[in-house]
Motif scaffolding. Structure first.
Motif, PDB file in Angstrom:
ATOM      1  N   VAL A 194      14.765   3.935   5.550  1.00  0.00           N
ATOM      2  CA  VAL A 194      14.543   3.641   4.178  1.00  0.00           C
ATOM      3  C   VAL A 194      14.852   2.078   3.667  1.00  0.00           C
ATOM      4  CG1 VAL A 194      15.436   4.253   1.712  1.00  0.00           C
ATOM      5  CG2 VAL A 194      14.534   6.121   3.339  1.00  0.00           C
ATOM      6  N   GLN A 195      16.015   1.751   4.243  1.00  0.00           N
ATOM      7  CA  GLN A 195      16.570   0.319   3.931  1.00  0.00           C
ATOM      8  C   GLN A 195      15.419  -0.707   4.489  1.00  0.00           C
ATOM      9  OE1 GLN A 195      20.561  -0.028   5.964  1.00  0.00           O
ATOM     10  NE2 GLN A 195      21.394   1.400   4.387  1.00  0.00           N
ATOM     11  N   VAL A 196      14.924  -0.468   5.434  1.00  0.00           N
ATOM     12  CA  VAL A 196      13.926  -1.432   5.829  1.00  0.00           C
ATOM     13  C   VAL A 196      12.637  -1.404   4.954  1.00  0.00           C
ATOM     14  CG1 VAL A 196      12.121  -1.814   7.843  1.00  0.00           C
ATOM     15  CG2 VAL A 196      14.220  -1.235   8.494  1.00  0.00           C
ATOM     16  N   LEU A 224       6.247   6.730   3.918  1.00  0.00           N
ATOM     17  CA  LEU A 224       5.121   5.978   2.767  1.00  0.00           C
ATOM     18  C   LEU A 224       4.096   7.108   2.548  1.00  0.00           C
ATOM     19  CD1 LEU A 224       5.056   2.453   3.909  1.00  0.00           C
ATOM     20  CD2 LEU A 224       6.299   3.381   1.869  1.00  0.00           C
ATOM     21  N   ALA A 225       3.604   7.803   3.566  1.00  0.00           N
ATOM     22  CA  ALA A 225       2.593   8.810   3.100  1.00  0.00           C
ATOM     23  C   ALA A 225       3.002   9.790   2.195  1.00  0.00           C
ATOM     24  CB  ALA A 225       1.991   9.220   4.601  1.00  0.00           C
ATOM     25  N   ALA A 226       4.421  10.399   2.672  1.00  0.00           N
ATOM     26  CA  ALA A 226       4.991  11.388   1.999  1.00  0.00           C
ATOM     27  C   ALA A 226       5.302  11.030   0.561  1.00  0.00           C
ATOM     28  CB  ALA A 226       6.228  11.857   2.655  1.00  0.00           C
ATOM     29  N   LEU A 227       5.512   9.583   0.305  1.00  0.00           N
ATOM     30  CA  LEU A 227       5.853   9.054  -1.318  1.00  0.00           C
ATOM     31  C   LEU A 227       4.664   9.117  -1.889  1.00  0.00           C
ATOM     32  CD1 LEU A 227       8.646   6.795  -0.177  1.00  0.00           C
ATOM     33  CD2 LEU A 227       9.081   8.920  -1.510  1.00  0.00           C
ATOM     34  N   SER A 228       3.732   9.072  -1.131  1.00  0.00           N
ATOM     35  CA  SER A 228       2.181   8.571  -1.810  1.00  0.00           C
ATOM     36  C   SER A 228       1.847   9.898  -2.823  1.00  0.00           C
ATOM     37  CB  SER A 228       0.910   8.306  -0.857  1.00  0.00           C
ATOM     38  OG  SER A 228       0.734   9.378  -0.422  1.00  0.00           O
ATOM     39  N   ALA A 229       2.436  10.884  -2.318  1.00  0.00           N
ATOM     40  CA  ALA A 229       2.360  12.423  -3.220  1.00  0.00           C
ATOM     41  C   ALA A 229       3.236  12.495  -4.465  1.00  0.00           C
ATOM     42  CB  ALA A 229       2.394  13.512  -2.246  1.00  0.00           C
ATOM     43  N   GLY A 230       4.228  11.425  -4.256  1.00  0.00           N
ATOM     44  CA  GLY A 230       5.233  11.378  -5.440  1.00  0.00           C
ATOM     45  C   GLY A 230       6.681  11.185  -4.979  1.00  0.00           C
ATOM     46  N   ALA A 257      11.391  -4.508   2.191  1.00  0.00           N
ATOM     47  CA  ALA A 257      10.132  -4.943   2.310  1.00  0.00           C
ATOM     48  C   ALA A 257       9.355  -4.539   0.834  1.00  0.00           C
ATOM     49  CB  ALA A 257       9.198  -4.108   3.215  1.00  0.00           C
ATOM     50  N   GLY A 258       9.983  -3.948  -0.025  1.00  0.00           N
ATOM     51  CA  GLY A 258       9.628  -3.939  -1.302  1.00  0.00           C
ATOM     52  C   GLY A 258       8.920  -2.820  -1.514  1.00  0.00           C
ATOM     53  N   LEU A 259       8.679  -1.994  -0.333  1.00  0.00           N
ATOM     54  CA  LEU A 259       7.846  -1.010  -0.317  1.00  0.00           C
ATOM     55  C   LEU A 259       8.115   0.620  -1.113  1.00  0.00           C
ATOM     56  CD1 LEU A 259       6.448  -1.371   3.299  1.00  0.00           C
ATOM     57  CD2 LEU A 259       5.354  -1.885   1.327  1.00  0.00           C
ATOM     58  N   VAL A 260       9.501   0.535  -1.300  1.00  0.00           N
ATOM     59  CA  VAL A 260      10.007   1.656  -1.944  1.00  0.00           C
ATOM     60  C   VAL A 260      11.000   1.182  -3.026  1.00  0.00           C
ATOM     61  CG1 VAL A 260       9.565   3.577  -0.313  1.00  0.00           C
ATOM     62  CG2 VAL A 260      11.893   2.305  -0.196  1.00  0.00           C
ATOM     63  N   SER A 261      11.157   2.054  -3.862  1.00  0.00           N
ATOM     64  CA  SER A 261      12.227   1.754  -4.980  1.00  0.00           C
ATOM     65  C   SER A 261      13.346   2.896  -4.801  1.00  0.00           C
ATOM     66  CB  SER A 261      11.915   1.356  -6.193  1.00  0.00           C
ATOM     67  OG  SER A 261      11.121   2.534  -6.908  1.00  0.00           O
ATOM     68  N   ARG A 262      14.600   2.881  -5.076  1.00  0.00           N
ATOM     69  CA  ARG A 262      15.575   3.807  -5.018  1.00  0.00           C
ATOM     70  C   ARG A 262      16.160   3.887  -6.325  1.00  0.00           C
ATOM     71  NH1 ARG A 262      19.596   4.943  -0.129  1.00  0.00           N
ATOM     72  NH2 ARG A 262      18.438   3.314   0.595  1.00  0.00           N
ATOM     73  N   ARG A 263      16.495   5.437  -6.771  1.00  0.00           N
ATOM     74  CA  ARG A 263      17.140   5.455  -7.935  1.00  0.00           C
ATOM     75  C   ARG A 263      18.120   6.781  -7.452  1.00  0.00           C
ATOM     76  NH1 ARG A 263      15.361   9.862 -11.226  1.00  0.00           N
ATOM     77  NH2 ARG A 263      13.134  10.311 -10.591  1.00  0.00           N
ATOM     78  N   GLN A 285      21.648  12.783  -5.296  1.00  0.00           N
ATOM     79  CA  GLN A 285      20.645  12.370  -4.528  1.00  0.00           C
ATOM     80  C   GLN A 285      20.082  10.992  -4.716  1.00  0.00           C
ATOM     81  OE1 GLN A 285      17.725  15.461  -5.620  1.00  0.00           O
ATOM     82  NE2 GLN A 285      18.055  16.286  -3.240  1.00  0.00           N
ATOM     83  N   GLN A 286      19.715  10.664  -3.812  1.00  0.00           N
ATOM     84  CA  GLN A 286      18.658   9.214  -3.816  1.00  0.00           C
ATOM     85  C   GLN A 286      17.383   9.525  -3.804  1.00  0.00           C
ATOM     86  OE1 GLN A 286      20.319   5.976  -3.277  1.00  0.00           O
ATOM     87  NE2 GLN A 286      22.388   7.253  -3.706  1.00  0.00           N
ATOM     88  N   ILE A 287      16.910   9.223  -5.005  1.00  0.00           N
ATOM     89  CA  ILE A 287      15.293   9.431  -4.955  1.00  0.00           C
ATOM     90  C   ILE A 287      14.590   8.309  -4.752  1.00  0.00           C
ATOM     91  CG2 ILE A 287      13.622  10.514  -6.764  1.00  0.00           C
ATOM     92  CD1 ILE A 287      15.581  12.589  -5.840  1.00  0.00           C
ATOM     93  N   LEU A 288      13.288   8.435  -3.939  1.00  0.00           N
ATOM     94  CA  LEU A 288      12.728   7.289  -3.453  1.00  0.00           C
ATOM     95  C   LEU A 288      11.211   7.359  -4.260  1.00  0.00           C
ATOM     96  CD1 LEU A 288      13.495   7.362   0.078  1.00  0.00           C
ATOM     97  CD2 LEU A 288      14.496   5.824  -1.671  1.00  0.00           C
ATOM     98  N   ALA A 289      10.658   6.195  -4.611  1.00  0.00           N
ATOM     99  CA  ALA A 289       9.185   6.292  -5.141  1.00  0.00           C
ATOM    100  C   ALA A 289       8.510   5.041  -4.381  1.00  0.00           C
ATOM    101  CB  ALA A 289       9.406   6.030  -6.477  1.00  0.00           C
TER     102      ALA A 289
END
Length: 109
Positions: A51-53, A23-29, A57-63, A68-72
């Motif tokens: 990532v599934q967990v 999550l900390a890494a994703l806070s940068a983008g 929890a609704g903390l990340v979205s995936r596209r 590649q699976q890109i997370l936000a």
């Protein structure tokens, strides 16, 4: 009940240090699952389970972009947890203010 289930999932997801680092890494983008796994020295399969967990929890979205699976990061869910915790922060602030007042009165005597 629904709010409690969301909070349970959020706090369960946050209970793991690897997921908190993700999550900390994703806070940068946005980032790929593989780029999140690399600094954690874990397999892609292990990172995917984390990532599934986070997703449940609704903390990340995936596209998906190509292969590649890109997370936000989905910060709204983190705000829900913060808001819940903040109720208790106010309680402790009020309790500590009352203690400070009592100590000041005691000192004056």
């Amino acid at each position: 009940m629904v709010e409690e289930q969301h909070l349970d999932a959020i706090f369960q997801a946050l209970s793991d240090p690897s997921r908190r680092r993700m999550l900390a890494a994703l806070s940068a983008g946005e980032a790929s699952v593989s780029s999140l796994a690399a600094p954690l020295d874990m397999s892609l399969a292990g990172a995917s389970k984390h990532v599934q967990v986070l997703e449940r929890a609704g903390l990340v979205s995936r596209r998906k972009v190509g292969r590649q699976q890109i997370l936000a990061l989905e910060a709204k869910r983190l705000r829900e947890a913060r808001d819940w915790l903040e109720r208790y922060a106010r309680f402790w602030a009020d309790a500590l203010d009352a203690l400070e007042t009592a100590l000041e009165e005691e000192t004056k005597r």
